[in-house]
Design an enzyme around this catalytic site. Structure first.
Site, PDB file in Angstrom:
ATOM      1  N   GLU A 116       0.866  -1.181   0.000  1.00 28.11           N
ATOM      2  CA  GLU A 116       0.000   0.000   0.000  1.00 28.11           C
ATOM      3  C   GLU A 116       0.892   1.217   0.000  1.00 28.11           C
ATOM      4  OE1 GLU A 116      -1.491  -0.887   3.750  1.00 28.11           O
ATOM      5  OE2 GLU A 116      -2.685  -2.535   2.951  1.00 28.11           O
ATOM      6  N   TYR A 128       8.411   1.846  -6.871  1.00 31.10           N
ATOM      7  CA  TYR A 128       7.684   0.580  -7.035  1.00 31.10           C
ATOM      8  C   TYR A 128       7.447   0.267  -8.510  1.00 31.10           C
ATOM      9  CZ  TYR A 128       6.916   1.489  -2.090  1.00 31.10           C
ATOM     10  OH  TYR A 128       7.107   1.781  -0.765  1.00 31.10           O
TER      11      TYR A 128
HETATM   12  C1  LIG Z   1      10.533   5.973  -1.108  1.00 29.52           C
HETATM   13  C2  LIG Z   1      11.929   5.811  -0.498  1.00 29.52           C
HETATM   14  C3  LIG Z   1      11.954   4.551   0.346  1.00 29.52           C
HETATM   15  C4  LIG Z   1      12.960   5.689  -1.642  1.00 29.52           C
HETATM   16  O1  LIG Z   1      14.231   5.460  -1.053  1.00 29.52           O
HETATM   17  P1  LIG Z   1      15.578   5.983  -1.725  1.00 29.52           P
HETATM   18  O2  LIG Z   1      16.713   5.351  -1.007  1.00 29.52           O
HETATM   19  O3  LIG Z   1      15.586   7.444  -1.848  1.00 29.52           O
HETATM   20  O4  LIG Z   1      15.411   5.356  -3.176  1.00 29.52           O
HETATM   21  P2  LIG Z   1      16.586   5.024  -4.187  1.00 29.52           P
HETATM   22  O5  LIG Z   1      17.737   5.963  -4.000  1.00 29.52           O
HETATM   23  O6  LIG Z   1      16.846   3.566  -4.126  1.00 29.52           O
HETATM   24  O7  LIG Z   1      15.889   5.374  -5.545  1.00 29.52           O
HETATM   25  C5  LIG Z   1      14.936   4.506  -6.065  1.00 29.52           C
HETATM   26  C6  LIG Z   1      13.968   5.278  -6.922  1.00 29.52           C
HETATM   27  O8  LIG Z   1      13.332   6.289  -6.106  1.00 29.52           O
HETATM   28  C7  LIG Z   1      13.077   7.421  -6.919  1.00 29.52           C
HETATM   29  N1  LIG Z   1      13.885   8.550  -6.449  1.00 29.52           N
HETATM   30  C8  LIG Z   1      15.062   8.515  -5.789  1.00 29.52           C
HETATM   31  N2  LIG Z   1      15.495   9.747  -5.532  1.00 29.52           N
HETATM   32  C9  LIG Z   1      14.562  10.576  -6.062  1.00 29.52           C
HETATM   33  C10 LIG Z   1      14.435  11.983  -6.112  1.00 29.52           C
HETATM   34  N3  LIG Z   1      15.377  12.808  -5.596  1.00 29.52           N
HETATM   35  N4  LIG Z   1      13.332  12.506  -6.687  1.00 29.52           N
HETATM   36  C11 LIG Z   1      12.387  11.700  -7.209  1.00 29.52           C
HETATM   37  N5  LIG Z   1      12.463  10.351  -7.191  1.00 29.52           N
HETATM   38  C12 LIG Z   1      13.533   9.811  -6.626  1.00 29.52           C
HETATM   39  C13 LIG Z   1      13.488   7.060  -8.297  1.00 29.52           C
HETATM   40  O9  LIG Z   1      12.392   6.404  -8.929  1.00 29.52           O
HETATM   41  C14 LIG Z   1      14.579   6.047  -8.060  1.00 29.52           C
HETATM   42  O10 LIG Z   1      14.775   5.212  -9.135  1.00 29.52           O
HETATM   43  P3  LIG Z   1      16.140   5.278 -10.002  1.00 29.52           P
HETATM   44  O11 LIG Z   1      17.226   5.893  -9.164  1.00 29.52           O
HETATM   45  O12 LIG Z   1      16.386   3.849 -10.307  1.00 29.52           O
HETATM   46  O13 LIG Z   1      15.790   6.104 -11.188  1.00 29.52           O
HETATM   47  C15 LIG Z   1      12.322   7.054   0.327  1.00 29.52           C
HETATM   48  O14 LIG Z   1      12.140   8.196  -0.474  1.00 29.52           O
HETATM   49  C16 LIG Z   1      11.543   7.217   1.618  1.00 29.52           C
HETATM   50  O15 LIG Z   1      11.841   6.586   2.623  1.00 29.52           O
HETATM   51  N6  LIG Z   1      10.533   8.089   1.621  1.00 29.52           N
HETATM   52  C17 LIG Z   1       9.806   8.404   2.843  1.00 29.52           C
HETATM   53  C18 LIG Z   1       9.084   7.201   3.385  1.00 29.52           C
HETATM   54  C19 LIG Z   1       8.204   6.559   2.357  1.00 29.52           C
HETATM   55  O16 LIG Z   1       7.539   7.233   1.602  1.00 29.52           O
HETATM   56  N7  LIG Z   1       8.203   5.230   2.343  1.00 29.52           N
HETATM   57  C20 LIG Z   1       7.372   4.453   1.446  1.00 29.52           C
HETATM   58  C21 LIG Z   1       6.041   4.240   2.082  1.00 29.52           C
HETATM   59  S1  LIG Z   1       4.981   3.273   1.027  1.00 29.52           S
END
Ligand SMILES: CC(C)(COP(=O)(O)OP(=O)(O)OC[C@H]1O[C@@H](n2cnc3c(N)ncnc32)[C@H](O)[C@@H]1OP(=O)(O)O)[C@@H](O)C(=O)NCCC(=O)NCCS
Length: 165
Positions: A116, A128
């Protein structure tokens, strides 16, 4: 106990199985990241004690920078949570942890994984979608503050991340 191999280090970031010792730090980060929907500490405690769950934590030396968990029962798994400390976003930690959850779920026999995500969280949705998930359903007003939940699903058997195990 975990079944799949932990993710490889990303620079100084290392991954480990989440234990009770990590819970206080996990709960502080959780409360920062999910102000409307943070899980109480007791929920993490119950999760860690449940045999169908697999949880990992990411550290930069002593600092908790991320955590994630999966529930896997029979052929279906659920991403329970995934979170990265804001100052550590965009370094591949989220992707590495999601890949781990997929491998862990597959190792426990799951063929499909569900999650979700808040409709107002495009960044997580992007992560995702890039990792094989499709939006299959919407739960209107699911979250405490009235935001819809998108239910997303990915096949595990056909997913490239399961091939590294
Ligand atoms: C969602 C979350 C887990 C992603 O973690 P992250 O370590 O930043 O992600 P990654 O560095 O592995 O990047 C994976 C993808 O995220 C997206 N992403 C990463 N940095 C980004 C940025 N600055 N802006 C937009 N998208 C971004 C991209 O789709 C990226 O894919 P790619 O690098 O292969 O093109 C993190 O942003 C987070 O914890 N957010 C707050 C909590 C949350 O929303 N959790 C999910 C609840 S369902």
């Amino acid at each position: 106990m975990l079944n799949a191999k932990l993710p490889a280090d990303i620079g100084t970031i290392t991954f480990t199985e989440m234990t009770l010792h990590h819970l206080e730090a996990v709960h502080i980060l959780e409360t920062d990241l999910f102000p409307a929907d943070a899980w109480p500490l007791e929920m993490f405690l119950a999760e860690l004690q449940h045999p169908t769950r697999g949880y990992i934590a990411a550290f930069d030396r002593d600092l908790l920078v991320g955590y994630a968990g999966v529930m896997s029962i029979a052929e279906t798994a659920d991403v329970q949570t995934i979170a990265v400390r804001p100052t550590y976003e965009g370094r591949g930690i989220g992707r590495a942890m999601l890949d781990f959850l997929h491998r862990e779920a597959a190792a426990r026999g799951a063929e499909t994984i569900l999650l979700e995500v808040r409709a107002d969280n495009p960044r997580a949705q992007d992560l995702y979608t890039k990792n094989g998930y499709a939006h299959i359903h919407t739960r209107p007003g699911y979250y405490n503050d009235g935001v819809d939940a998108l239910i997303m699903q990915a096949p595990l058997t056909a997913h490239p991340t399961t091939e590294s195990e």
